[in-house]
Design a protein around this motif. Sequence first.
Motif, PDB file in Angstrom:
ATOM      1  N   LYS A  24      62.285  -4.161 -25.405  1.00 28.65           N
ATOM      2  CA  LYS A  24      61.177  -4.513 -26.290  1.00 28.65           C
ATOM      3  C   LYS A  24      60.919  -6.012 -26.133  1.00 28.65           C
ATOM      4  CE  LYS A  24      62.827  -1.285 -29.821  1.00 28.65           C
ATOM      5  NZ  LYS A  24      63.410  -1.214 -31.160  1.00 28.65           N
ATOM      6  N   PRO A  25      59.708  -6.475 -26.280  1.00 28.37           N
ATOM      7  CA  PRO A  25      58.499  -5.715 -26.590  1.00 28.37           C
ATOM      8  C   PRO A  25      58.003  -4.916 -25.385  1.00 28.37           C
ATOM      9  CG  PRO A  25      57.952  -8.027 -26.289  1.00 28.37           C
ATOM     10  CD  PRO A  25      59.444  -7.903 -26.174  1.00 28.37           C
ATOM     11  N   LEU A  26      57.471  -3.758 -25.659  1.00 28.12           N
ATOM     12  CA  LEU A  26      57.029  -2.822 -24.625  1.00 28.12           C
ATOM     13  C   LEU A  26      55.555  -3.089 -24.319  1.00 28.12           C
ATOM     14  CD1 LEU A  26      58.658   0.210 -26.402  1.00 28.12           C
ATOM     15  CD2 LEU A  26      59.593  -0.994 -24.419  1.00 28.12           C
ATOM     16  N   GLU A  27      55.286  -4.099 -23.509  1.00 31.37           N
ATOM     17  CA  GLU A  27      53.908  -4.553 -23.331  1.00 31.37           C
ATOM     18  C   GLU A  27      53.300  -4.313 -21.955  1.00 31.37           C
ATOM     19  OE1 GLU A  27      54.520  -8.616 -24.402  1.00 31.37           O
ATOM     20  OE2 GLU A  27      54.121  -8.229 -26.521  1.00 31.37           O
ATOM     21  N   ASP A  28      54.072  -3.892 -20.983  1.00 36.66           N
ATOM     22  CA  ASP A  28      53.532  -3.867 -19.617  1.00 36.66           C
ATOM     23  C   ASP A  28      53.106  -2.485 -19.117  1.00 36.66           C
ATOM     24  OD1 ASP A  28      55.951  -2.640 -19.252  1.00 36.66           O
ATOM     25  OD2 ASP A  28      56.652  -3.995 -17.681  1.00 36.66           O
ATOM     26  N   GLY A  29      53.092  -1.502 -19.972  1.00 34.43           N
ATOM     27  CA  GLY A  29      52.677  -0.171 -19.545  1.00 34.43           C
ATOM     28  C   GLY A  29      53.787   0.677 -18.964  1.00 34.43           C
ATOM     29  N   SER A  30      54.991   0.115 -18.832  1.00 33.41           N
ATOM     30  CA  SER A  30      56.081   0.876 -18.209  1.00 33.41           C
ATOM     31  C   SER A  30      56.540   2.042 -19.083  1.00 33.41           C
ATOM     32  CB  SER A  30      57.252  -0.032 -17.847  1.00 33.41           C
ATOM     33  OG  SER A  30      57.691  -0.755 -18.973  1.00 33.41           O
ATOM     34  N   LEU A  31      56.431   1.924 -20.409  1.00 33.22           N
ATOM     35  CA  LEU A  31      56.820   3.041 -21.274  1.00 33.22           C
ATOM     36  C   LEU A  31      55.879   4.218 -21.045  1.00 33.22           C
ATOM     37  CD1 LEU A  31      58.566   4.324 -23.455  1.00 33.22           C
ATOM     38  CD2 LEU A  31      57.019   3.326 -25.154  1.00 33.22           C
ATOM     39  N   LEU A  32      54.590   3.970 -21.078  1.00 32.34           N
ATOM     40  CA  LEU A  32      53.617   5.057 -20.875  1.00 32.34           C
ATOM     41  C   LEU A  32      53.793   5.678 -19.489  1.00 32.34           C
ATOM     42  CD1 LEU A  32      51.284   6.682 -21.984  1.00 32.34           C
ATOM     43  CD2 LEU A  32      49.740   4.930 -21.111  1.00 32.34           C
ATOM     44  N   GLU A  33      54.023   4.849 -18.498  1.00 35.95           N
ATOM     45  CA  GLU A  33      54.256   5.349 -17.132  1.00 35.95           C
ATOM     46  C   GLU A  33      55.509   6.246 -17.106  1.00 35.95           C
ATOM     47  OE1 GLU A  33      55.419   2.920 -13.284  1.00 35.95           O
ATOM     48  OE2 GLU A  33      53.489   2.264 -14.107  1.00 35.95           O
ATOM     49  N   GLY A  34      56.574   5.804 -17.762  1.00 34.93           N
ATOM     50  CA  GLY A  34      57.815   6.594 -17.818  1.00 34.93           C
ATOM     51  C   GLY A  34      57.619   7.905 -18.539  1.00 34.93           C
ATOM     52  N   ILE A  35      56.878   7.876 -19.646  1.00 33.67           N
ATOM     53  CA  ILE A  35      56.608   9.102 -20.412  1.00 33.67           C
ATOM     54  C   ILE A  35      55.788  10.071 -19.571  1.00 33.67           C
ATOM     55  CG2 ILE A  35      55.291  10.022 -22.370  1.00 33.67           C
ATOM     56  CD1 ILE A  35      56.131   7.423 -23.895  1.00 33.67           C
ATOM     57  N   ARG A  36      54.750   9.572 -18.930  1.00 34.56           N
ATOM     58  CA  ARG A  36      53.925  10.455 -18.071  1.00 34.56           C
ATOM     59  C   ARG A  36      54.781  11.094 -16.973  1.00 34.56           C
ATOM     60  NH1 ARG A  36      48.801   6.658 -18.193  1.00 34.56           N
ATOM     61  NH2 ARG A  36      47.584   7.775 -19.735  1.00 34.56           N
ATOM     62  N   GLY A  37      55.639  10.294 -16.348  1.00 33.59           N
ATOM     63  CA  GLY A  37      56.521  10.828 -15.312  1.00 33.59           C
ATOM     64  C   GLY A  37      57.453  11.888 -15.850  1.00 33.59           C
ATOM     65  N   ALA A  38      58.012  11.643 -17.043  1.00 36.80           N
ATOM     66  CA  ALA A  38      58.933  12.592 -17.640  1.00 36.80           C
ATOM     67  C   ALA A  38      58.226  13.898 -18.005  1.00 36.80           C
ATOM     68  CB  ALA A  38      59.570  11.974 -18.887  1.00 36.80           C
ATOM     69  N   LEU A  39      57.028  13.806 -18.558  1.00 34.86           N
ATOM     70  CA  LEU A  39      56.305  15.012 -18.960  1.00 34.86           C
ATOM     71  C   LEU A  39      55.806  15.793 -17.749  1.00 34.86           C
ATOM     72  CD1 LEU A  39      54.359  13.651 -22.053  1.00 34.86           C
ATOM     73  CD2 LEU A  39      56.306  15.231 -22.051  1.00 34.86           C
ATOM     74  N   THR A  40      55.526  15.107 -16.665  1.00 35.32           N
ATOM     75  CA  THR A  40      55.110  15.786 -15.440  1.00 35.32           C
ATOM     76  C   THR A  40      56.270  16.593 -14.861  1.00 35.32           C
ATOM     77  OG1 THR A  40      53.539  14.025 -14.978  1.00 35.32           O
ATOM     78  CG2 THR A  40      54.129  15.435 -13.142  1.00 35.32           C
ATOM     79  N   MET A  41      57.480  16.042 -14.974  1.00 36.43           N
ATOM     80  CA  MET A  41      58.669  16.700 -14.424  1.00 36.43           C
ATOM     81  C   MET A  41      59.212  17.781 -15.337  1.00 36.43           C
ATOM     82  SD  MET A  41      59.190  14.952 -11.608  1.00 36.43           S
ATOM     83  CE  MET A  41      60.885  15.072 -11.115  1.00 36.43           C
ATOM     84  N   ALA A  42      58.922  17.675 -16.652  1.00 37.67           N
ATOM     85  CA  ALA A  42      59.511  18.588 -17.641  1.00 37.67           C
ATOM     86  C   ALA A  42      59.034  20.011 -17.468  1.00 37.67           C
ATOM     87  CB  ALA A  42      59.181  18.113 -19.055  1.00 37.67           C
TER      88      ALA A  42
END
Length: 124
Positions: free
Chosen positions: A106-124
Motif C-alpha cells: 500500500k498505497p495501491l496506486e499503479d494498477g497492479s492490484l486490478l491487473e492481478g485480480i483480472r489475471g486471477a479471475l481469468t485463471m479461476a
Amino acid sequence: MAMIPGLVIVVDDDEAVRQSLKFALELEGLSVRLYENGDHLLADGDLPSRACLVVDYQMPTMDGIDLVRRLRGRDVNLPAILITAKAAPGLGERALRSGFRQVLEKPLEDGSLLEGIRGALTMA
C-alpha cells in the motif's frame, strides 16, 4: 480491455481501505464482498467457488497468511493477493509459499492490484 466478470473478496481491518477498494473495483465492473477480519470470512458458510481474495497482511486476530492457510485447510483454493502497508523481509516468499499469487504494498496506486485480480479471475 474486456470486462472480466467475477467477485473480489476484500479482507482488511481498515474500514477506509475496504470502502475505497470496493469503490474502485466496482467502477471496474467487479462485484465486491467485504470482511473486516479473517474470523468473519471463515465464519461465512457461503463462499463462492470463483472469486479472488484480496487480503491485508496485518490484522488483529490473525494475519493474512494464516487466513489463507486456514482456507486452504478447508479446501477453499481461491486465488489470493496479499496487500501490506510495510513488506517485512521474507514476507513475499512466505506469502507465495502459502498460496498467494502476489504481494503488493500500500498505497495501491499503479494498477497492479486490478491487473492481478483480472489475471486471477481469468485463471479461476
